[in-house]
Design an enzyme around this catalytic site. Structure first.
Site, PDB file in Angstrom:
ATOM      1  N   HIS A 188       0.820  -1.224   0.000  1.00 31.46           N
ATOM      2  CA  HIS A 188       0.000   0.000   0.000  1.00 31.46           C
ATOM      3  C   HIS A 188       0.849   1.267   0.000  1.00 31.46           C
ATOM      4  O   HIS A 188       0.370   2.333  -0.359  1.00 31.46           O
ATOM      5  CB  HIS A 188      -1.044  -0.021   1.120  1.00 31.46           C
ATOM      6  CG  HIS A 188      -0.524   0.356   2.475  1.00 31.46           C
ATOM      7  ND1 HIS A 188       0.132  -0.527   3.284  1.00 31.46           N
ATOM      8  CD2 HIS A 188      -0.573   1.519   3.164  1.00 31.46           C
ATOM      9  CE1 HIS A 188       0.461   0.076   4.405  1.00 31.46           C
ATOM     10  NE2 HIS A 188       0.054   1.324   4.373  1.00 31.46           N
ATOM     11  N   HIS A 237       7.550  -2.291   2.391  1.00 34.81           N
ATOM     12  CA  HIS A 237       7.374  -0.841   2.232  1.00 34.81           C
ATOM     13  C   HIS A 237       8.708  -0.096   2.094  1.00 34.81           C
ATOM     14  O   HIS A 237       8.898   0.712   1.197  1.00 34.81           O
ATOM     15  CB  HIS A 237       6.615  -0.254   3.424  1.00 34.81           C
ATOM     16  CG  HIS A 237       5.328  -0.963   3.729  1.00 34.81           C
ATOM     17  ND1 HIS A 237       4.501  -1.449   2.759  1.00 34.81           N
ATOM     18  CD2 HIS A 237       4.716  -1.263   4.912  1.00 34.81           C
ATOM     19  CE1 HIS A 237       3.430  -2.014   3.325  1.00 34.81           C
ATOM     20  NE2 HIS A 237       3.544  -1.916   4.626  1.00 34.81           N
TER      21      HIS A 237
END
Ligand code: BG6
Length: 494
Positions: free
Chosen positions: A180, A241
């Site tokens: 994300h 991430h």
């Protein structure tokens, strides 16, 4: 913003794991914002699937609750919410047995103009059985898409197994692996900053950059998420991430913004990361675990206190700092210091590009030595970009140097709402754009780099270093960078 919205074709989005937290907190609000902006309408369907014995009405009620709880009030409008929730339906289905599957296939439209996507927000051990069912002709189409949520394995081996199982049913161009962070506006802005401006690229290399820092700090604790204790900060944040952020900072300019052009360049970075193994691990990595704070005004539980009885004594790290190196021509000798943790002093994610000192200072007699330039890219919160530079302090009385910053604050510059990461990602799946999704080889290269660090920690008799909740992590993290004569960037305004 709505003026730039390009509506997508109608879709059937099947969400496995629809009763979970991710659906409620992230997926439904994100879809609502896209609906509110007119990117899709009631011709599209969102079909929840899970084991709970819900029905369509219950799914719609949960969708409504989710919008009311997580969507900004100024976007909540009764009529729009009614229209939005009418897109939802539900199929109770234990994916391990046959029953619910027929009902799901009845709900899918047999129309190639309707995009078909399957979102797997479930534990990864269910990916294989779900994909096996999806291989049947009622579900599978050459243009169907499958979206995979993390964790995509817990090491290289398990990740290969998952990818193999998915690949037996879906080709790589049908697979959308979510990270994300790639959907965050400010992360995408890194591409614009680097490749839509001429001024940075010529100096974006070891000749001009001394080092890079990447900090993703959270003030929240790990809480009672069972998954976290199995994962720890290295797998939860670094493997995905933070390595993706590092890739966007370090990669060569891709030939275009085509999904594979970009992912090819990110892959090269991952493959150029200098392995941190055995003896390097003690020197180049620090892991920590927070302890609680108790004073008259505050009481914050330690990680150990948050754990259930059978997990007490866990050595899971809630903080990691690493010194990484990208071994290629552009970055030789430029360390990338990265750190992330729970229960840190504040919530902030940022990338700091620390430039080298001027080659020769003519200001020997000035008050205040020239400090080298620094570009700080703030990903969240208070998104923006700051360029720290030296100026002459205005006024008479000789030459005094002062550091100031050119501050591009997104909040001050743009009136639009910053979209949530999932808004972009969910609709990119419908559009068939894989640019912001991890390709299999990237994911596996990331595991390959991370696994030896984890292995060395497991083999070591040392426990994670304790740090007090609300601080910047263990002292070892400060030592990691100070040892090289450098300091973590802290602006004093956190
Ligand atoms: C998730 C991690 O992927 O990212 C969480 O599992 C973490 O532990 C979260 O809190 C951070 O995301 P964000 O968008 O809040 O920075």
């Amino acid at each position: 913003m709505s003026s730039r919205i390009i509506p997508v074709e109608p879709f059937d989005y099947v969400v496995f794991g629809a009763t979970g937290d991710l659906t409620k907190r992230k997926l439904i609000p994100a879809l609502y914002y896209r609906f509110f902006d007119g990117q899709f309408d009631e011709q599209s369907r969102i079909i929840g699937v899970s084991r709970s014995p819900w029905d369509d009405a219950k799914m719609q009620e949960v969708a409504r609750e989710s919008v009311n709880a997580y969507v900004d009030e100024s976007y909540r409008d009764a009529k729009t919410i009614d229209r939005f929730v009418s897109c939802f339906s539900y199929v109770p289905n234990d994916v391990m047995d046959q029953e619910g599957w027929a009902e799901l296939s009845d709900k899918l439209r047999d129309d190639t103009n309707v995009t078909r996507a399957f979102y797997l927000a479930v534990a990864p051990n269910l990916f294989e059985p779900i994909c096996n069912y999806l291989s049947k002709k009622n579900y599978w189409r050459p243009d169907a898409r499958v979206v995979l949520e993390k964790p995509l394995g817990h090491d290289l081996e398990s990740s290969v197994e998952i990818n193999d199982a998915v690949a037996r049913v879906f080709t790589e161009d049908q697979v959308y692996r979510i990270d994300h962070y790639l959907g965050k506006e400010t992360v995408q802005n890194l591409l614009a900053l680097r490749f839509a401006n001429t001024m940075f690229e010529p100096i974006w290399n070891s000749a001009h950059i001394d080092h890079v820092q990447i900090t993703v700090a959270e003030s929240v604790g790990a809480g009672t998420r069972g998954y976290y204790d199995e994962s720890g900060a290295l797998r939860d944040m670094i493997q995905n991430h933070i390595l993706q952020l590092l890739c966007l900072v370090a990669m060569e300019p891709p030939a275009s913004d085509d999904a594979n052009a970009l992912r090819d360049e990110k892959l090269k970075v991952l493959r150029s990361l200098k392995p941190i193994t055995n003896s390097d691990v003690a020197r180049n990595s620090v892991r920590g675990q927070y302890r609680g704070v108790k004073s008259e005004s505050t009481a914050v539980a330690s990680y150990q206190d948050e754990l259930p009885a059978d997990k007490k004594g866990s050595l899971t790290e809630t903080f990691v700092a690493l010194k990484a190196e990208v071994e290629n021509w552009r970055w030789a000798g430029v360390p990338f210091y990265i750190r992330t943790g729970k229960r840190l002093a504040t919530r902030v994610s940022e990338i700091v590009i620390q430039f080298r000192e001027v080659p020769h200072s003519i200001f020997d007699h000035a008050e205040g030595a020239p400090k080298s330039n620094k570009l700080v890219i703030r990903l969240q919160p208070d998104e923006g970009v700051k360029l720290f530079m030296m100026i002459k302090d205005p006024g008479p009385g000789g030459m005094r140097l002062r550091e100031v910053n050119l501050n591009l604050s997104f909040a001050d510059t743009f009136s639009e709402r910053t979209p949530e990461a999932y808004e972009r990602l969910l609709l990119d799946v419908v559009r068939g754009n894989q640019t912001l999704f991890m390709r299999r080889d990237e994911l596996e290269a990331a595991w390959k780099w991370v696994d030896p660090i984890r292995d060395a920690w497991n083999a070591s008799s040392e426990a994670p270093q304790p740090y007090t909740a609300g601080t910047w992590g263990p002292t070892g993290s400060i030592a990691l960078i100070e040892r090289d004569g450098r300091t973590w960037h802290e602006e004093g305004d956190y």
